[in-house]
Write a protein that holds these residues in place. Sequence first.
Motif, PDB file in Angstrom:
ATOM      1  N   GLY A 108      35.392 -96.095  -7.184  1.00 20.82           N
ATOM      2  CA  GLY A 108      34.705 -95.973  -8.470  1.00 20.82           C
ATOM      3  C   GLY A 108      34.676 -97.293  -9.227  1.00 20.82           C
ATOM      4  O   GLY A 108      34.582 -97.311 -10.448  1.00 20.82           O
ATOM      5  N   GLN A 109      34.756 -98.430  -8.499  1.00 17.63           N
ATOM      6  CA  GLN A 109      34.766 -99.723  -9.200  1.00 17.63           C
ATOM      7  C   GLN A 109      33.432-100.446  -9.072  1.00 17.63           C
ATOM      8  O   GLN A 109      33.328-101.637  -9.328  1.00 17.63           O
ATOM      9  CB  GLN A 109      35.887-100.608  -8.620  1.00 17.63           C
ATOM     10  CG  GLN A 109      37.255-100.084  -8.986  1.00 17.63           C
ATOM     11  CD  GLN A 109      38.353-100.894  -8.328  1.00 17.63           C
ATOM     12  OE1 GLN A 109      38.133-101.531  -7.315  1.00 17.63           O
ATOM     13  NE2 GLN A 109      39.521-100.849  -8.924  1.00 17.63           N
ATOM     14  N   LEU A 110      32.448 -99.686  -8.634  1.00 20.46           N
ATOM     15  CA  LEU A 110      31.128-100.303  -8.438  1.00 20.46           C
ATOM     16  C   LEU A 110      30.079 -99.529  -9.228  1.00 20.46           C
ATOM     17  O   LEU A 110      30.033 -98.300  -9.165  1.00 20.46           O
ATOM     18  CB  LEU A 110      30.780-100.259  -6.941  1.00 20.46           C
ATOM     19  CG  LEU A 110      29.349-100.654  -6.579  1.00 20.46           C
ATOM     20  CD1 LEU A 110      29.160-102.149  -6.726  1.00 20.46           C
ATOM     21  CD2 LEU A 110      29.015-100.225  -5.157  1.00 20.46           C
ATOM     22  N   LEU A 111      29.244-100.238  -9.951  1.00 18.71           N
ATOM     23  CA  LEU A 111      28.057 -99.610 -10.538  1.00 18.71           C
ATOM     24  C   LEU A 111      26.857-100.219  -9.825  1.00 18.71           C
ATOM     25  O   LEU A 111      26.702-101.445  -9.799  1.00 18.71           O
ATOM     26  CB  LEU A 111      27.977 -99.898 -12.046  1.00 18.71           C
ATOM     27  CG  LEU A 111      26.640 -99.504 -12.697  1.00 18.71           C
ATOM     28  CD1 LEU A 111      26.423 -97.988 -12.634  1.00 18.71           C
ATOM     29  CD2 LEU A 111      26.576 -99.968 -14.150  1.00 18.71           C
ATOM     30  N   GLU A 112      26.036 -99.348  -9.253  1.00 16.59           N
ATOM     31  CA  GLU A 112      24.871 -99.832  -8.519  1.00 16.59           C
ATOM     32  C   GLU A 112      23.613 -99.458  -9.301  1.00 16.59           C
ATOM     33  O   GLU A 112      23.453 -98.288  -9.678  1.00 16.59           O
ATOM     34  CB  GLU A 112      24.846 -99.102  -7.170  1.00 16.59           C
ATOM     35  CG  GLU A 112      24.672-100.005  -5.992  1.00 16.59           C
ATOM     36  CD  GLU A 112      24.721 -99.226  -4.684  1.00 16.59           C
ATOM     37  OE1 GLU A 112      25.464 -98.231  -4.595  1.00 16.59           O
ATOM     38  OE2 GLU A 112      24.007 -99.627  -3.761  1.00 16.59           O
ATOM     39  N   LEU A 113      22.753-100.389  -9.561  1.00 15.06           N
ATOM     40  CA  LEU A 113      21.460-100.069 -10.185  1.00 15.06           C
ATOM     41  C   LEU A 113      20.367-100.432  -9.194  1.00 15.06           C
ATOM     42  O   LEU A 113      20.359-101.539  -8.648  1.00 15.06           O
ATOM     43  CB  LEU A 113      21.269-100.858 -11.480  1.00 15.06           C
ATOM     44  CG  LEU A 113      22.228-100.533 -12.628  1.00 15.06           C
ATOM     45  CD1 LEU A 113      21.942-101.410 -13.832  1.00 15.06           C
ATOM     46  CD2 LEU A 113      22.113 -99.075 -13.027  1.00 15.06           C
ATOM     47  N   THR A 114      19.459 -99.484  -8.967  1.00 20.45           N
ATOM     48  CA  THR A 114      18.464 -99.696  -7.912  1.00 20.45           C
ATOM     49  C   THR A 114      17.040 -99.644  -8.477  1.00 20.45           C
ATOM     50  O   THR A 114      16.848 -99.363  -9.672  1.00 20.45           O
ATOM     51  CB  THR A 114      18.601 -98.599  -6.844  1.00 20.45           C
ATOM     52  OG1 THR A 114      18.394 -97.363  -7.511  1.00 20.45           O
ATOM     53  CG2 THR A 114      19.966 -98.609  -6.197  1.00 20.45           C
ATOM     54  N   ALA A 115      16.080 -99.859  -7.582  1.00 22.43           N
ATOM     55  CA  ALA A 115      14.675 -99.884  -8.010  1.00 22.43           C
ATOM     56  C   ALA A 115      14.293 -98.588  -8.722  1.00 22.43           C
ATOM     57  O   ALA A 115      13.557 -98.603  -9.702  1.00 22.43           O
ATOM     58  CB  ALA A 115      13.777-100.102  -6.804  1.00 22.43           C
ATOM     59  N   GLY A 116      14.824 -97.457  -8.227  1.00 23.73           N
ATOM     60  CA  GLY A 116      14.504 -96.157  -8.829  1.00 23.73           C
ATOM     61  C   GLY A 116      14.856 -96.140 -10.310  1.00 23.73           C
ATOM     62  O   GLY A 116      14.122 -95.572 -11.128  1.00 23.73           O
ATOM     63  N   GLN A 117      15.977 -96.788 -10.671  1.00 27.56           N
ATOM     64  CA  GLN A 117      16.375 -96.781 -12.086  1.00 27.56           C
ATOM     65  C   GLN A 117      15.667 -97.877 -12.888  1.00 27.56           C
ATOM     66  O   GLN A 117      15.401 -97.723 -14.069  1.00 27.56           O
ATOM     67  CB  GLN A 117      17.897 -96.990 -12.198  1.00 27.56           C
ATOM     68  CG  GLN A 117      18.685 -95.786 -11.713  1.00 27.56           C
ATOM     69  CD  GLN A 117      20.006 -96.214 -11.114  1.00 27.56           C
ATOM     70  OE1 GLN A 117      20.048 -96.911 -10.105  1.00 27.56           O
ATOM     71  NE2 GLN A 117      21.087 -95.798 -11.728  1.00 27.56           N
ATOM     72  N   LEU A 118      15.383 -98.990 -12.198  1.00 28.29           N
ATOM     73  CA  LEU A 118      14.767-100.109 -12.925  1.00 28.29           C
ATOM     74  C   LEU A 118      13.282 -99.871 -13.208  1.00 28.29           C
ATOM     75  O   LEU A 118      12.742-100.361 -14.192  1.00 28.29           O
ATOM     76  CB  LEU A 118      14.924-101.393 -12.111  1.00 28.29           C
ATOM     77  CG  LEU A 118      16.351-101.953 -12.066  1.00 28.29           C
ATOM     78  CD1 LEU A 118      16.502-102.965 -10.948  1.00 28.29           C
ATOM     79  CD2 LEU A 118      16.725-102.608 -13.379  1.00 28.29           C
ATOM     80  N   ALA A 119      12.620 -99.114 -12.327  1.00 25.58           N
ATOM     81  CA  ALA A 119      11.188 -98.853 -12.532  1.00 25.58           C
ATOM     82  C   ALA A 119      11.012 -98.148 -13.870  1.00 25.58           C
ATOM     83  O   ALA A 119      11.808 -97.291 -14.231  1.00 25.58           O
ATOM     84  CB  ALA A 119      10.657 -97.980 -11.408  1.00 25.58           C
ATOM     85  N   PHE A 120       9.966 -98.504 -14.602  1.00 20.83           N
ATOM     86  CA  PHE A 120       9.702 -97.850 -15.894  1.00 20.83           C
ATOM     87  C   PHE A 120       9.250 -96.418 -15.635  1.00 20.83           C
ATOM     88  O   PHE A 120       8.354 -96.182 -14.834  1.00 20.83           O
ATOM     89  CB  PHE A 120       8.579 -98.573 -16.639  1.00 20.83           C
ATOM     90  CG  PHE A 120       8.969 -99.870 -17.287  1.00 20.83           C
ATOM     91  CD1 PHE A 120      10.081-100.577 -16.880  1.00 20.83           C
ATOM     92  CD2 PHE A 120       8.206-100.388 -18.330  1.00 20.83           C
ATOM     93  CE1 PHE A 120      10.424-101.781 -17.478  1.00 20.83           C
ATOM     94  CE2 PHE A 120       8.537-101.584 -18.938  1.00 20.83           C
ATOM     95  CZ  PHE A 120       9.641-102.285 -18.511  1.00 20.83           C
ATOM     96  N   SER A 121       9.867 -95.488 -16.358  1.00 22.62           N
ATOM     97  CA  SER A 121       9.421 -94.093 -16.260  1.00 22.62           C
ATOM     98  C   SER A 121       8.167 -93.933 -17.131  1.00 22.62           C
ATOM     99  O   SER A 121       7.766 -94.881 -17.827  1.00 22.62           O
ATOM    100  CB  SER A 121      10.511 -93.171 -16.789  1.00 22.62           C
ATOM    101  OG  SER A 121      10.669 -93.427 -18.165  1.00 22.62           O
ATOM    102  N   LEU A 122       7.608 -92.723 -17.128  1.00 23.62           N
ATOM    103  CA  LEU A 122       6.423 -92.466 -17.947  1.00 23.62           C
ATOM    104  C   LEU A 122       6.730 -92.748 -19.415  1.00 23.62           C
ATOM    105  O   LEU A 122       5.975 -93.417 -20.123  1.00 23.62           O
ATOM    106  CB  LEU A 122       5.971 -91.007 -17.749  1.00 23.62           C
ATOM    107  CG  LEU A 122       4.786 -90.559 -18.576  1.00 23.62           C
ATOM    108  CD1 LEU A 122       3.539 -91.341 -18.209  1.00 23.62           C
ATOM    109  CD2 LEU A 122       4.509 -89.073 -18.380  1.00 23.62           C
TER     110      LEU A 122
END
Length: 917
Positions: free
Chosen positions: A184-198
């Motif tokens: 639990g020492q890693l936070l991963e941010l990926t394209a799915g989260q970075l892409a702008f939602s509607l």
Amino acid sequence: MTYEGNDPFILLPSKISVPEIASKILVRSSLNQLLASHHTAKLVLVHAPAGYGKTTLTSHWLAESPAPVAWYSLDIADNEPTRFAAYLLASLKQAIDCSTHTLASAMRGQINNLELLFSQLFSELSQQQISPLTLVLDDYHLINNEKIHQGISFLIKHLPSQWQIIITSRSIPPLGISNLKLKGQLLELTAGQLAFSLSDTQQFFEQYLPFQITSTQVSDLLQHVEGWPPALQLMTLSADNAKGFSDLANALAQGHAVILDYLAEEVLAQVSSELKDFLLQTAILERFNQQIASTLTGYPHAQALLEQIEKRGLFLIPQDNLRQWYRYHPLFANFLCHQLTKEKPQQINSLHLKACEAWSQAGYPEEALKHAQQANHLETVAKLLEQHGWSFYQQGQLQLLQQALAKLADNVIASSARLTMLAAWIAQGQYQYAQVALLLKRAEAILPQQLEASQWQIVEGEFATVQAQVAMNQDHPEQAHQLAAKALALLPEKRHRARIAALSALGEAQFCQGKLTKAQQLMETVEELAQQRQASQIVLWTLCQQSEISVAQGYLQKAYRIQDKAIQYANEHQVAHLPTMEFIHRARAQVLWEWHNLAAAEKSALEGINSLTQQDKKWSMQCYVLLAKVALAQGDRSLCTDYLATVQQLLEKETYHRDWQANAEATLLTYWHATDQQDLIYQWQQQTHEVSSATNHFVQCQARNIARADIYLKHYTTAIDLLNDLQQQAIRYQLVTDQNRNHICLAHAYWLQEQREQALNHLHQALQLANTTGFIGSFLRLGKLLVIMLKALIKEQPLEPLSQQRAERLIELSRQQPSLSQQNKLSIDEAVIDDILSQPNVPELLKTTPLTKREWQVLNLIYTGLGNEQIADKLAVAHSTIKTHIRSLYQKLNVANRQEAKALAEQLLQPIYTLRE
Ligand SMILES: Nc1ncnc2c1ncn2[C@@H]1O[C@H](COP(=O)(O)OP(=O)(O)OP(=O)(O)O)[C@@H](O)[C@H]1O
């Protein structure tokens, strides 16, 4: 600062400073919150393909950080360990202002073993008090030196607990971080989260576009760009007005030069020639797995290449959890296709042919057909259609079929009974009746000579079936009846599907002729037969018809149950994607609207639109009408205007059945009336046609529209005559729902004509019928007048308990219902503001940072549903001024978007409206 090692150079300050961010950025509040809640994670890994906003997010987030930041922007030259060490330590020094022996050595280029360097550094630092620090390694994908990876793995492992590392990278770095994940020492941010939602995109455009665009324009754009920030940024930089926005969105979908250049330089230039070749070839595929990619490209190690593409963040999007199916981001696929056309135009046709074979071999005829078309291999197109056309039809692949058939010459279709029938059913579904006749005529000139008499007889029976459906849709139920009977006589028992279709047309004919009970029975039989043959399209179609018949009979509850059954059937038989589902969801939305369950009605209408993602937008028109009705009932003027703009565009462009036309026009008329656009009502009335013989719900609706227009234009007597006539027919044909609506319209017309007693009698009868239908929506359409009429009714006529209860409930609902022109009713002055602020639930924030009077006015207009342009008109100021007010409002209210602003405005303003009433 200078690096003094073997190959001396000056350390560039820009590489160790937090980069400046663009001025027009969207603050990613939810991602910032996520980062804040993980401040103790050792590592934050932000990995996504180029341009997803990794650097922007990180630098913006750290701009607020209380801890010092050591930033290191990497480039390819940093693969040299001594240079890496020098920069890294220079960035650390700048952040924590430490002066250690290790640092001095690194600067002299004496350290190229990073593990040793970090050990020494931590040991020296441990003598002092270690202060908190965030170290950022930006663009880590550029690092390919194993020694550096080892060094950074070591750094992460032994990181002081007060430190955090943020790595941004296009690829997943080989740092052995899976154990951090487990701990639990890693936070991963990926394209799915970075892409702008509607909603991100809407908020972004609201903030930075100097003009207004509709929510449909935003969602259309998102289909192409899937929230990729540079494309959205391009829109704010290049579009000057709403028209320019649409043009640019289209250009983006086709391939915009700026984006093409960006992807060429930033992405394609960085890959090996083998990978590039693989990318270009597979770009022609909408989706693929390893097998298809391998057959197409001839690369036996396609799986390894796919893994490489995924790891390197080359816009590859897995389609399933097992990572067997993939597709490219649409803008990237588009770019690759452009590149392919530029570099290897002569290969494109043969690639499509190979793809057709690959899909055929793998057992996917639908994809095979698409590529056969793109390869222009008409023989294969015809063969695939003969073999699989009907199953595509059953699956609702209408657009695909239409496009494929359009490729074939007329005589090829006419020489095949199967292709002719396919083309005819599709044309009838598009209301292209002349085309159906032409197709059949061409085939009749060829087929009798080719077929034996008994075979031709069957084909004739099939032709009669489609002709029956056409007659039905053209509003000739008698003719439809005859043709369906002829088809049934010609078709042998074993031609099950064609016979079921003929029976279904017969049932519809009866429905439109006003024989509701018979039609209902026949539709139940058709449903049973279709269930036995697993003819899903027809099962769903008959359920739609049964639901419509029940609505016409006034049994809305029963219709709702039938719709439930259809949805369940579609889910169980995995046919929920069939376009017929739009009919079910729309019919359900209509019932829910009538029951005033607006949230559920909106949801159903949106589901209707979702079930048409594969189809032309034309078919979503009725769902947009429903959404507009919901917005109208909620008093949301800007949303309603948006939806109706879409409806009107479609009405102008397309041809619709008069049922659809009448429904859309009913809502347009109500909207024009509610927004005081009498001239439009008048124009509509001038061009509309008289109707006769209202034996069914849509002719009734069409005629009632004429009566409504008369009422709105104050021609009460004409309206009353027409409505009385309609009512007689509705009674004769037991169209209970229409009777209910006619009573309401009659009550309205008589009341305005000051024939009070007649009006109240009709209103009373409408209430009585509503005990069966459960009507609310049609009553509320009368607006605030309903309250006055119902109060008079309660006072002047004794009502039976159920009607009394319904009347009281309607009064309550009608009072609560915001009207579209509400903005005229509350003018914001100091007294009103005092009233608002003296309410108990006013947020503290508003007391400390009060809104100006102008901001209250803008908030009030937002609440009443106006869009920015309308607000600017209303307050006679520039559009940009309104935007400034709105931005300041959002800040003061601490809201992120219009929806939140509206919700807060409702909480603050609704009690004041009620007070003023
Ligand atoms: N939050 C945002 N608001 C507005 N625009 C943004 C935002 N994030 C990114 N962008 C746009 O996308 C562009 C690329 O952003 P950024 O450089 O942060 O992406 P990246 O993922 O770090 O790219 P690379 O992989 O090339 O390093 C920015 O120049 C900006 O135009």
